[in-house]
Scaffold this active site. Structure first.
Site, PDB file in Angstrom:
ATOM      1  N   GLU A 156       0.785  -1.240   0.000  1.00 34.84           N
ATOM      2  CA  GLU A 156       0.000   0.000   0.000  1.00 34.84           C
ATOM      3  C   GLU A 156       0.815   1.289   0.000  1.00 34.84           C
ATOM      4  O   GLU A 156       0.752   2.068   0.966  1.00 34.84           O
ATOM      5  CB  GLU A 156      -0.947   0.009   1.203  1.00 34.84           C
ATOM      6  CG  GLU A 156      -1.952  -1.103   1.192  1.00 34.84           C
ATOM      7  CD  GLU A 156      -3.058  -0.942   2.241  1.00 34.84           C
ATOM      8  OE1 GLU A 156      -2.998   0.010   3.037  1.00 34.84           O
ATOM      9  OE2 GLU A 156      -3.985  -1.755   2.242  1.00 34.84           O
ATOM     10  N   GLU A 352      -5.215  -8.590   0.895  1.00 39.72           N
ATOM     11  CA  GLU A 352      -5.803  -8.268   2.213  1.00 39.72           C
ATOM     12  C   GLU A 352      -7.292  -8.042   2.049  1.00 39.72           C
ATOM     13  O   GLU A 352      -7.722  -7.354   1.109  1.00 39.72           O
ATOM     14  CB  GLU A 352      -5.226  -6.962   2.804  1.00 39.72           C
ATOM     15  CG  GLU A 352      -3.874  -7.086   3.413  1.00 39.72           C
ATOM     16  CD  GLU A 352      -3.383  -5.773   4.033  1.00 39.72           C
ATOM     17  OE1 GLU A 352      -4.205  -4.966   4.521  1.00 39.72           O
ATOM     18  OE2 GLU A 352      -2.156  -5.569   4.022  1.00 39.72           O
TER      19      GLU A 352
HETATM   20  C1  FCB Z   1      -4.138  -2.055   5.680  1.00 41.87           C
HETATM   21  C2  FCB Z   1      -2.697  -2.341   6.107  1.00 41.87           C
HETATM   22  C3  FCB Z   1      -2.594  -3.401   7.165  1.00 41.87           C
HETATM   23  C4  FCB Z   1      -3.690  -3.284   8.214  1.00 41.87           C
HETATM   24  C5  FCB Z   1      -5.042  -3.184   7.554  1.00 41.87           C
HETATM   25  C6  FCB Z   1      -6.189  -3.107   8.524  1.00 41.87           C
HETATM   26  O1  FCB Z   1      -4.217  -0.775   5.143  1.00 41.87           O
HETATM   27  O2  FCB Z   1      -1.956  -2.765   4.997  1.00 41.87           O
HETATM   28  O3  FCB Z   1      -1.306  -3.337   7.732  1.00 41.87           O
HETATM   29  O4  FCB Z   1      -3.430  -2.224   9.043  1.00 41.87           O
HETATM   30  O5  FCB Z   1      -5.076  -2.073   6.703  1.00 41.87           O
END
Ligand code: FCB
Length: 441
Positions: A156, A352
Site C-alpha cells: 500500500e 488483504e
Molecule cells: C491495511 C494495512 C494493514 C492493516 C489493515 C487493517 O491498510 O496494509 O497493515 O493495518 O489495513
C-alpha cells in the site's frame, strides 16, 4: 456459525492469511529502530499510547503461529520482512527459520519486502532510498529465494504516502499534503528496482499489494463528480497507472516535482512487468465536493484545503473501526480494474481483506468474510482472472495509530499473556477451505 456453501473457486486458487512484521513481531530490541518506533515514542501519536515493542511476540512464538496456520489449512502465508531487522545482526536468520518452519508445515511463504517500517533515518522523500531498498531486497532474495516463489515488493504505497506523508496520522508523521507526492514516486521507483533485483536473483512470481476501492460520487452534481474523480486518481490510479501502463494519470504528472525527463526514465523501471497484481480491499469511499474539515471513517480528519470531502455511506453495517461493509464493492472494483487495464492487468490476488470486531464469537466477521468471498467469486464469474484470497489478519495485532484497540484477527491475542485463542471465524474459514478442496460431485 455455518453459512451456505460458497461457490467453488478455480483449481489451484491460493487461500491464505496476511500479517506484517511491525504489527506482530515484537522483539524490537533485537533490531534497529524503524520510523514507526520513532513515531510511537512521540506522545499522542498512537491512540492507546501503546507501542509495538512486544506486539504478539511472534518473533519468539512463530512456531506456535505456524502451527495455527497449518491447522487452519491455508495454502499460503503473507508476512513481511522488516528491513530494520535485516539490517541488524542475526535478523535474516529469523526469516530463514520462519520460512523453514512454513515449508515444513506445507504452507507457502509469501513475503512482503516493505510494509511501512522504514529504517529510522531513511526517508521516502529522498530518491536514494529507492536504490537502498533494491540492495536490501537482493540480500533477502539471496537468502530466502531457494524456498520463496512468490514475492510482494511493497504494501500500500498509497496509504503510506497519504497517511504517513500527506496527513501525518502514520509514521513518519509528515503533513505535506500534495508535497508528499515525491514519497509516492520514490516508493514506485523502489518497487521497479526491486522487481529487477528479484528477477536478477531468480525470482519467478513477483507482485505488489496495492490498496484499491471504488469511489462513488456523492451525487450527480458536476462538483461532486469532479471531486470524486480526483480522489480516485490519488488513491487508485496514481499507483496502478504507472505500474500497469508506464504513465502517470493526467492531472498527476504535472504535480510531480523535478525533471520530467527523469520521471519518464523512472516510469520505464516502475512499469517492469509483474506476474500478478495484489489488491487490498476494505471498503468503497463516497466522495463529494469540499465541505471544510470533517472527520471521516476510522476517525481520520481530512484538512479543509483538500479539493474533496469523504461522506458517510448510509444504510450499511459498519465495523468497529467505522468502515462500511460493502462486499459487492469488491466485484465492482475488480471488474473496473479489468475494464480499465484489459490485458495489461496481470492475474489478481486479493492480498488483504478483513474487518475489526471484538469478541471470540465473531459472527460479524464471518458475515463480512462470507460476503466478500462470494463477491470475489462474482468477479471470477464475470471473467476476472483472480488467483487467490488472503484474509487480514491471522492474529489481532498492533493496528498502527489505533494501537491494540482494533482487532482484525481470526485468532484472538490476549496482549497481557500473549495467549492465542482461535475465534469462531477461524473455524468458519477452516471449513470453507475444506469444502473448497472436497472432491467435486
Ligand atoms: C491495511 C494495512 C494493514 C492493516 C489493515 C487493517 O491498510 O496494509 O497493515 O493495518 O489495513
Amino acid at each position: 456459525m455455518a453459512t451456505q456453501p460458497i461457490p467453488r473457486f478455480p483449481d489451484g486458487f491460493l487461500w491464505g492469511v496476511s500479517t506484517s512484521a511491525h504489527q506482530i513481531e515484537g522483539a524490537a530490541r533485537l533490531r534497529e529502530p524503524s520510523v514507526w518506533d520513532v513515531f510511537t515514542a512521540e506522545p499522542g501519536r498512537v491512540k492507546d499510547g501503546s507501542t509495538a515493542a512486544v506486539a504478539c511476540d511472534h518473533y519468539h512464538r512463530y512456531r506456535e503461529d505456524v502451527a495455527l496456520l497449518a491447522d487452519l489449512g491455508v495454502d499460503a502465508y503473507r508476512f513481511s520482512v522488516s528491513w530494520p531487522r535485516v539490517n541488524s545482526p542475526g535478523g535474516l536468520d529469523f526469516y530463514d527459520r520462519l520460512v523453514d518452519e512454513l515449508c515444513a508445515a506445507g504452507v507457502r511463504p509469501v513475503p512482503t519486502l516493505f510494509h511501512w517500517d522504514l529504517p529510522a533515518g531513511l526517508d521516502w522523500l529522498e530518491r536514494d532510498t529507492a536504490s537502498r531498498f533494491a540492495r536490501y531486497v537482493t540480500r533477502v532474495a539471496d537468502r530466502l529465494g531457494d524456498r520463496v516463489v512468490r514475492w510482494i515488493t511493497l504494501n500500500e504505497p498509497a496509504e503510506h504516502t497519504l497517511l504517513g506523508h500527506a496527513l501525518g496520522t502514520h509514521a513518519p508523521g509528515r503533513t505535506l499534503l500534495f508535497d508528499a507526492l515525491p514519497a509516492a514516486h520514490h516508493q514506485l521507483l523502489a518497487h521497479g528496482l526491486a522487481v529487477r533485483a528479484l528477477r536478477a536473483a531468480g525470482a519467478a512470481e513477483i507482485g505488489i499489494a496495492n490498496s484499491h476501492g471504488p469511489t462513488w460520487p456523492a451525487s450527480d452534481d458536476p462538483a461532486d463528480r469532479e471531486a470524486a474523480d480526483f480522489y480516485d486518481l490519488l488513491l487508485n490510479r496514481l499507483f496502478s497507472d504507472p505500474l500497469l501502463t508506464g504513465r502517470y494519470p493526467e492531472g498527476i504528472a504535472e504535480l510531480m516535482p523535478g525533471d520530467a525527463r527523469r520521471v519518464d526514465a523512472d516510469l520505464e523501471i516502475i512499469a517492469e512487468p509483474l506476474d500478478w497484481y495484489g489488491v487490498n480491499y476494505y471498503a468503497p469511499a463516497r466522495v463529494g465536493a469540499p465541505q471544510g474539515a470533517k472527520t471521516v471513517f476510522g476517525g481520520l480528519t481530512l484538512p479543509a484545503e483538500l479539493p474533496f470531502s469523504v461522506r458517510a455511506i448510509e444504510g450499511r453495517p459498519v465495523t468497529d473501526f467505522g468502515w462500511p461493509v460493502v462486499p459487492e464493492g469488491l466485484t465492482e472494483l475488480l471488474t473496473g480494474l479489468r475494464d480499465r487495464y484489459g490485458d495489461r492487468l496481470p492475474p489478481v490476488v486479493i492480498t488483504e481483506n478483513g474487518c475489526s470486531y471484538e469478541g471470540l464469537d465473531d459472527r460479524d466477521r464471518i458475515a463480512y468474510l462470507d460476503g466478500h468471498v462470494r463477491a470475489l467469486h462474482g468477479a471470477v464469474a464475470a471473467g476476472v482472472d483472480v488467483r487467490g484470497y488472503f484474509v487480514w489478519s491471522l492474529l489481532d495485532n498492533f493496528e498502527w495509530a489505533e494501537g491494540y484497540a482494533r482487532r482484525f484477527g481470526l485468532v484472538h491475542v490476549d496482549f497481557a499473556t500473549l495467549e492465542r485463542t482461535p475465534k469462531a471465524s477461524y473455524a468458519w474459514f477452516r471449513e470453507v477451505l475444506r469444502a473448497q478442496r472436497a472432491p467435486v460431485g
